[in-house]
Design an enzyme around this catalytic site. Sequence first.
Site, PDB file in Angstrom:
ATOM      1  N   LYS A   1       0.780  -1.324   0.324  1.00 27.84           N
ATOM      2  CA  LYS A   1       0.385  -0.163  -0.040  1.00 27.84           C
ATOM      3  C   LYS A   1       1.010   1.560  -0.368  1.00 27.84           C
ATOM      4  O   LYS A   1       0.411   2.458  -0.257  1.00 27.84           O
ATOM      5  CB  LYS A   1      -1.065  -0.369   1.286  1.00 27.84           C
TER       6      LYS A   1
ATOM      7  N   SER B   1       1.789  -9.973  -1.149  1.00 21.84           N
ATOM      8  CA  SER B   1       1.478  -8.018  -0.379  1.00 21.84           C
ATOM      9  C   SER B   1       1.835  -8.177   0.211  1.00 21.84           C
ATOM     10  O   SER B   1       2.093  -7.052   0.458  1.00 21.84           O
ATOM     11  CB  SER B   1       0.077  -8.483  -1.261  1.00 21.84           C
TER      12      SER B   1
ATOM     13  N   GLU C   1      -9.277   7.648   3.570  1.00 25.42           N
ATOM     14  CA  GLU C   1     -10.560   6.780   4.366  1.00 25.42           C
ATOM     15  C   GLU C   1     -10.358   5.658   4.878  1.00 25.42           C
ATOM     16  O   GLU C   1      -9.387   4.860   3.884  1.00 25.42           O
ATOM     17  CB  GLU C   1     -12.396   6.743   4.718  1.00 25.42           C
TER      18      GLU C   1
HETATM   19  C1  LIG Z   1      -5.107  -4.025   1.303  1.00 22.93           C
HETATM   20  C2  LIG Z   1      -4.720  -4.834   1.153  1.00 22.93           C
HETATM   21  C3  LIG Z   1      -4.630  -5.635   0.207  1.00 22.93           C
HETATM   22  C4  LIG Z   1      -5.939  -5.715  -0.408  1.00 22.93           C
HETATM   23  O1  LIG Z   1      -5.638  -4.971  -1.518  1.00 22.93           O
HETATM   24  P1  LIG Z   1      -5.418  -4.619  -2.992  1.00 22.93           P
HETATM   25  O2  LIG Z   1      -5.710  -3.280  -3.546  1.00 22.93           O
HETATM   26  O3  LIG Z   1      -6.623  -5.417  -3.259  1.00 22.93           O
HETATM   27  O4  LIG Z   1      -3.909  -5.104  -3.094  1.00 22.93           O
HETATM   28  C5  LIG Z   1      -3.713  -7.280  -0.160  1.00 22.93           C
HETATM   29  N1  LIG Z   1      -2.636  -7.470   0.731  1.00 22.93           N
HETATM   30  C6  LIG Z   1      -1.798  -7.335   1.661  1.00 22.93           C
HETATM   31  C7  LIG Z   1      -1.219  -7.126   2.482  1.00 22.93           C
HETATM   32  C8  LIG Z   1      -3.048  -5.275   2.156  1.00 22.93           C
HETATM   33  O5  LIG Z   1      -2.506  -5.006   3.054  1.00 22.93           O
END
Ligand SMILES: *Cc1c(COP(=O)(O)O)cnc(C)c1O
Length: 390
Positions: free
Chosen positions: A85, A372, A107
């Site tokens: 993010k 992610s 938000e």
């Molecule tokens: C917020 C988040 C997501 C989901 O958000 P996307 O916009 O779909 O990438 C996925 N993995 C993690 C670790 C997150 O913090």
Amino acid sequence: MILGTRFGEYGGCFVPETLIPALEELEEAYRTIVPDPSFQKELSGYLTEFAGRETPLTLCRNISQDLGCRVYLKREDLLHSGAHKLNNALGQALLAKYMGKKRLIAETGAGQHGVATAIAGAVTGLPVDVYMGDVDIERQAPNVARMKLFGARVIPASSGTRTLKDAVNEALRDWTGNVRDTHYLIGSVVGPHPFPSLVRDFQRVIGTETRVQVLEREGRLPDAIVACVGGGSNAIGMFHPFLDDDVALYGVEAGGEGEGGRTGATLCKGSPGTLHGAYSYLLQDNYGQVAESHSVSAGLDYPGVGPEHSMLRDSSRVTYSSVTDREALDACLYLSRREGILPALESSHAVAYARNLAMSLDRDQVMVISLSGRGDKDLATVMEYAGVQV
Ligand SMILES: *Cc1c(COP(=O)(O)O)cnc(C)c1O
């Protein structure tokens, strides 16, 4: 100026007229400032020195052995703050500065995007106000504390169900009244044009780096790439540089409780409609009311999805499926045990899907999983599932 740019029939700009000037100004900035070499150079400085890019591409020897193909992880869990993010938050915060804005608003539901925005505000020197539902403030106390430590103000949204949807309404109201000096920093590839394109371009760094790293290691492109899809930003950032290549792409949604139960699988179970300023797939009832979503992972618990994913679903360029809470939790334990890497429960959905997908791949075929984020935030949930006392 072309407002309402679409992805096929999806996307657009369904907002009250009072917000159109703000979105036009942002589109202008997206077209002129973002591609500018001096902006790109400064952003790249932040991403490298501050956030720790590039993130590694890790060959997982143990699970490659288990699964019978070559499995790599793209390690966004190692980015500062522990998730992808921050790529977007830094990009938009810097863009806001270039646009002459004096303040960021955001938000947040689970608090992860609020934390990323608070960090980006602190390092770029912009004050941050984060709207968050009362109920979420209580549920997500550690992230509220982090936001405050980084100097952000957390403003409770106390209308409606007092969760994310109400925080979005409050943020939109704030932006409408303070457009001149305020940038609304949206956290995924959702919302009205130009946000889905803007956020995608800030997350493309994931796929761009992966492409170079795989070519270096394997001398060719991967056979398959897997990423989890909430709003869809880590997935589209990973997929986008490979869209024109012969690479199979898999987006994995939150299947929640599974067949018949509560779900977060918007593309698999939803239908097109309008939410938060864009036309896209969403979870809705027969009357068009937005349905409540569910996932064990807070980051995938969203009833909408980015419009570009809706297009890629209909064209079948990307294959979307879902895995359940339970499968994701199992995958989280599996990766921890076998590789010494604790994935976020969001990312664990991609790992779970990859375990099955591997059965259709040969030993010398290459699969990349978008990891992610890291799972420290999910420790209590995972330990409870594993039946271990914390
Ligand atoms: C917020 C988040 C997501 C989901 O958000 P996307 O916009 O779909 O990438 C996925 N993995 C993690 C670790 C997150 O913090």
